[in-house]
Design a protein around this motif. Structure first.
Motif, PDB file in Angstrom:
ATOM      1  N   GLN A  15       0.854  -1.189   0.000  1.00 32.69           N
ATOM      2  CA  GLN A  15       0.000   0.000   0.000  1.00 32.69           C
ATOM      3  C   GLN A  15       0.893   1.244   0.000  1.00 32.69           C
ATOM      4  N   SER A  16       0.521   2.265  -0.800  1.00 36.57           N
ATOM      5  CA  SER A  16       1.353   3.475  -0.878  1.00 36.57           C
ATOM      6  C   SER A  16       1.390   4.124   0.496  1.00 36.57           C
ATOM      7  N   PRO A  17       2.538   4.721   0.896  1.00 38.47           N
ATOM      8  CA  PRO A  17       2.690   5.225   2.277  1.00 38.47           C
ATOM      9  C   PRO A  17       1.679   6.309   2.641  1.00 38.47           C
ATOM     10  N   ASP A  18       1.216   7.123   1.651  1.00 40.52           N
ATOM     11  CA  ASP A  18       0.226   8.134   1.997  1.00 40.52           C
ATOM     12  C   ASP A  18      -1.194   7.623   1.791  1.00 40.52           C
ATOM     13  N   LYS A  19      -1.364   6.315   1.622  1.00 38.55           N
ATOM     14  CA  LYS A  19      -2.667   5.632   1.528  1.00 38.55           C
ATOM     15  C   LYS A  19      -3.555   6.268   0.457  1.00 38.55           C
ATOM     16  N   LYS A  20      -2.961   6.552  -0.707  1.00 36.84           N
ATOM     17  CA  LYS A  20      -3.752   7.153  -1.786  1.00 36.84           C
ATOM     18  C   LYS A  20      -4.645   6.083  -2.400  1.00 36.84           C
ATOM     19  N   GLU A  21      -5.732   6.573  -3.064  1.00 38.17           N
ATOM     20  CA  GLU A  21      -6.645   5.659  -3.767  1.00 38.17           C
ATOM     21  C   GLU A  21      -5.915   4.987  -4.908  1.00 38.17           C
TER      22      GLU A  21
END
Lengths: 280, 93
Positions: A170-176
């Motif tokens: 999962q991308s670290p900034d929790k982007k969609e």
């Protein structure tokens, strides 16, 4: 009461009924001098007979049977579910059936009405004189009256792993996870499935192999996740269902598409999966 | 040993279910284990006595119901089971 009846019945049905009514009354009066015989009761009160499958596990010695119920359709909502609720309220409280939303979105009231699988809340009561037969979904174990055992159906849905699976962390900034409109459009016709089981229980192949064959509903959902551009386990999903029994029991009978109360096309989705299996 | 009677498939299923319940009971606490064993054996003995052995539809229904209850009991979060008796005051005509 007459005003209420007018409100409930559609104008078209009312028009259909009156010419038949008047012609029947005219025909029954043979001679102007002799007293007119009383009109037959069915032409004035719009009664409809429902033959409903009944079986009670608490009285095991009684075999399953069809029980007749007569109701006045003029005093009842237009859908089969309205009739069932009316029978349960007024005539036989022991009648058992599943129901929830009454608008065709939950899928609880799936049953066999006059030979066709469908949702009771979306199936209009057939206005003709013949008795309507209501039975549970075919070739499913019956728990009581119209309630069937759906555990096998739900387990097959679960076996398809109907959730998003990603290989990338999962991308670290929790982007969609972005998806284009075209990619989202590929899911149309699959995400609307409400898991009512009308399609799977109308498939003869599913009747003869319910444990091994996944059935049109589970395969439709499998395709929904295979087609989803955000899912990264496409190859694994295709390999897991690339089985003689899980997928290839489908012989394009197409009963599923005919039965679907939401107008979906499981047969087309199964066809898409089979074509992808050739390429993979 | 006395010669064992040849059990039919459905008899074997019922006995396997009973064994499954006893095995699941072993995994719970001792008081619960006793409670589960007494409830389960009472129900099985009562049904063996009252249900006609040729009534396959009902026996299969009971086995299916039992399997579902056993799956619930096997769940480690479930600590035990309890029963209540319903007195059927009147039957629907």
């Amino acid at each position: 009461m007459a005003a209420a009846a007018l409100l409930r019945r559609s104008p078209a049905a009312r028009v259909l009924l009156s010419p038949a009514l008047s012609s029947r009354l005219v025909a029954s009066k043979p001679h102007s001098s002799s007293p007119a015989p009383p009109p037959p009761p069915s032409s004035t009160t719009t009664t409809k007979t429902f033959s409903i499958y009944r079986w009670d596990p608490d009285s095991p010695s009684t075999k399953p049977h069809l029980k007749d119920y007569k109701i006045d359709v003029a005093d009842c909502g237009p859908m089969v579910l309205d009739a069932l609720i009316k029978i349960k309220n007024e005539q036989d409280p022991s009648l058992t059936f599943r129901r929830s939303c009454r608008e065709g979105i939950c899928g609880s009231c799936a049953m066999n009405i006059d030979g066709d699988n469908g949702l009771a809340c979306l199936t209009k009561i057939n206005a003709d004189d013949k008795a309507s037969t209501i039975s549970p979904l075919p070739h499913m174990f019956v728990v009581k009256d119209l309630v069937v055992d759906m555990t096998n159906f739900y387990n097959q849905y679960k076996s398809v792993e109907p959730w998003l699976k990603r290989k990338d962390p999962q991308s670290p900034d929790k982007k969609e996870i972005l998806q284009s409109k075209a990619e989202r459009a590929k899911l149309d016709g699959m995400y609307e499935c409400i898991l009512c089981a009308c399609c799977s229980t109308s498939c003869p192949s599913y009747w003869w192999n319910p444990e091994e064959y996944l059935g049109p509903a589970a395969l439709l959902h499998a395709n929904r996740w295979i087609q989803d551009s955000r899912d990264q386990y496409t190859k694994e999903r295709l390999d897991s269902i690339n089985d003689e029994f899980k997928l290839y029991r489908c012989h394009t009978i197409k009963n599923c598409t005919h039965a679907c109360p939401k107008g979906l096309n499981p047969a087309k989705q199964i066809d898409t999966i089979k074509k992808l299996q050739l390429g993979a | 040993m006395a010669p064992r009677p040849k059990l039919s498939g459905i008899q074997r299923q019922a006995l396997a279910l009973y064994r499954g319940f006893l095995r699941a009971a072993r995994l719970k606490s001792p008081e619960e284990r006793q409670m589960i064993e007494s409830v389960v054996s009472a129900e099985f003995r009562e049904n063996a006595r009252s249900v006609d052995r040729r009534n396959f539809v009902y026996i299969e229904y009971l086995i299916r119901r039992g399997k579902r209850q056993l799956d619930q009991l096997k769940n480690p979060d479930i600590t035990g089971l309890s029963t209540l008796r319903i007195n059927k005051a009147s039957s629907i005509p």
